[in-house]
Write an enzyme that holds these catalytic residues in place. Structure first.
Site, PDB file in Angstrom:
ATOM      1  CB  SER A 183      -0.941   0.007   1.196  1.00 45.43           C
ATOM      2  OG  SER A 183      -0.192   0.072   2.392  1.00 45.43           O
ATOM      3  CG  HIS A 211      -4.365  -1.613  -0.885  1.00 45.43           C
ATOM      4  ND1 HIS A 211      -5.012  -0.389  -0.996  1.00 45.43           N
ATOM      5  CD2 HIS A 211      -3.933  -1.685   0.395  1.00 45.43           C
ATOM      6  CE1 HIS A 211      -4.946   0.243   0.162  1.00 45.43           C
ATOM      7  NE2 HIS A 211      -4.307  -0.514   1.029  1.00 45.43           N
ATOM      8  CE  LYS A 242      -7.625  -0.938   2.087  1.00 47.65           C
ATOM      9  NZ  LYS A 242      -7.288  -2.072   2.972  1.00 47.65           N
TER      10      LYS A 242
HETATM   11  C1  LIG Z   1      -7.153  -2.536   4.338  1.00 50.68           C
HETATM   12  C2  LIG Z   1      -6.442  -3.826   4.467  1.00 50.68           C
HETATM   13  C3  LIG Z   1      -6.861  -4.810   5.368  1.00 50.68           C
HETATM   14  C4  LIG Z   1      -7.982  -4.556   6.345  1.00 50.68           C
HETATM   15  O1  LIG Z   1      -9.218  -4.602   5.729  1.00 50.68           O
HETATM   16  P1  LIG Z   1     -10.531  -4.263   6.604  1.00 50.68           P
HETATM   17  O2  LIG Z   1     -11.611  -4.993   5.912  1.00 50.68           O
HETATM   18  O3  LIG Z   1     -10.673  -2.784   6.585  1.00 50.68           O
HETATM   19  O4  LIG Z   1     -10.278  -4.789   7.970  1.00 50.68           O
HETATM   20  C5  LIG Z   1      -6.201  -6.010   5.379  1.00 50.68           C
HETATM   21  N1  LIG Z   1      -5.155  -6.257   4.566  1.00 50.68           N
HETATM   22  C6  LIG Z   1      -4.701  -5.331   3.705  1.00 50.68           C
HETATM   23  C7  LIG Z   1      -3.544  -5.641   2.805  1.00 50.68           C
HETATM   24  C8  LIG Z   1      -5.319  -4.084   3.628  1.00 50.68           C
HETATM   25  O5  LIG Z   1      -4.861  -3.163   2.785  1.00 50.68           O
END
Ligand SMILES: *Cc1c(COP(=O)(O)O)cnc(C)c1O
Length: 396
Positions: A183, A211, A242
């Protein structure tokens, strides 16, 4: 007791502030989308949301959620295995499996829970987990909860992964685990090489597509599409928070027996509430929307390519990216904060990141592109970056 503890916390909080690491939350007073208003009155263009496909405020998803609210109520008041499973949850699980070309899927309240609950039920002290050093915090926490032997390799460094796999040959089962997209840089895990090494050293593979899902690959099916390895990755985790609508929820999808075992033993699944029916229904609708047409994925890819190209032409130092994350390198921590503040004055909302979130001396502004951005939004952002970049002597 609390008085003493209060003093302790006040001091720690002060230290965080003095280190410049205190996180203040900006308050948004509109739906989450490209053009937002914040509580201090500004209207800004949002370039720091994970709303990659622009679905967070999509009318089709809102309508599906309303339909579920009207017909299936608000909450489930139960974990899945007692009375928390509706047909809507099963339908969403089937959609996730269909989208990723996997055998079965289990839903969680968040991907943080999916990652927190995936390792401990599957592996024990006889086994090995080989994890990328830049993996998400939830993977790190999930690994900590598991008794397997831990190996760590440098980010996307295949020579180091090979070394770690050699060291892990004494263990019974091996699992390589990586984020699909990292990220802070926006780079994609080299899945072709990871799969080769997994084959050579007899390991399973897990990818967190949080992501990358909806973003990477022509139709947004993630790294398994990009590298043409659909059905070959043993475990995929991901989020509905996301690109996939941005509400809440996570999932693990993959081999049938793995998912079967998680339903029996995964603690965040067994001991935490079911996602609300409206999220399940809107999630199913979301998979229909992005499977019927590739419009949003295409627009995201075009927007990303356009922005990166324009920023490079303006003279900015951009990290190579294969995702919708564009790291504008500034290197200096204070500069990254000043730059982001100046951009906000120009109506562009981005965040500057510096140590310890990124390595020392690698401060940057992370821009996240979205299908919700119009060409005019992108042009305005590039113009603002150029203006501020000149003022702060970052570009000529
Ligand atoms: C955002 C993210 C998470 C967490 O996701 P949520 O559903 O918001 O708990 C887990 N792993 C990665 C790689 C992320 O970018």
């Amino acid at each position: 007791m609390y008085n003493r503890f209060q003093e302790h916390l006040q001091k720690e909080l002060q230290d965080i502030k003095e280190a410049g690491l205190f996180k203040n939350e900006r308050v948004i007073t509109t739906p989450q989308t490209a053009e937002i208003a914040v509580s201090t009155g500004e209207n800004v263009l949002n370039f720091c949301m994970n709303n990659y496909l622009g679905l967070s405020n999509d009318q089709r998803l809102i309508d599906a959620a309303k339909d579920a609210l009207d017909n299936r109520g608000y909450g489930m008041s139960s974990v899945r295995f007692i009375c928390g499973t509706q047909d809507l949850h099963k339908e969403l699980e089937a959609k996730v499996s269909e989208f990723f070309g996997t055998e079965d899927t289990i839903l969680y309240a968040a991907c943080f829970d999916a990652n927190g609950g995936v390792f401990e039920p599957l592996l024990d002290q006889q086994d090995a987990i080989i994890s990328d050093s830049l993996n998400h915090a939830s993977i790190i926490d999930g690994v900590r909860l598991c008794k397997a032997q831990r190996y760590r390799y440098k980010n996307a460094d295949m020579a180091d992964l090979e070394d770690q796999l050699k060291l892990a040959q004494a263990q019974r089962f091996r699992l390589i685990v990586t984020d699909g997209v990292f990220s802070m840089d926006g780079n994609v895990a080299p899945m072709d090489k990871i799969m080769e090494l997994a084959e050579k050293y007899d390991a399973m593979v897990m990818v967190d597509e949080s992501h990358s899902a909806g973003v990477v690959g022509k139709t947004g099916r993630g790294v398994t599409e990009q590298y043409n390895i659909k059905g070959k990755v043993d475990i995929i985790t991901g989020t509905l928070g996301k690109a996939f609508g941005g509400a809440v929820g996570g999932f693990t999808t993959g081999r049938k027996e793995i998912i079967d075992m998680l339903r029996q033993r995964s603690r965040p699944y067994l001991f935490s509430n079911s996602i609300p029916p409206l999220v399940a229904k809107a999630g199913t609708r979301m998979f229909e929307v992005i499977s019927e047409s590739n419009e949003l994925q295409d627009r995201l890819h075009e927007n990303t390519a356009f922005f990166v190209e324009q920023m490079k032409a303006a003279g900015f130092d951009i990290k190579p990216t294969q995702s919708a994350i564009c790291a504008v390198m500034l290197y200096d921590a204070k500069l990254s904060q000043d730059f982001a503040a100046a951009l906000l004055k120009e109506g562009i909302y981005v965040i500057g990141f510096f140590f310890p979130v990124v390595p020392k001396g690698e401060a940057r502004i992370r821009v996240q592109l979205s299908a919700a951005h119009t060409r005019a939004h992108l042009e305005k952002a590039v113009a603002a970056f150029t203006k501020v970049g000149k003022e702060l002597n970052v570009i000529k």
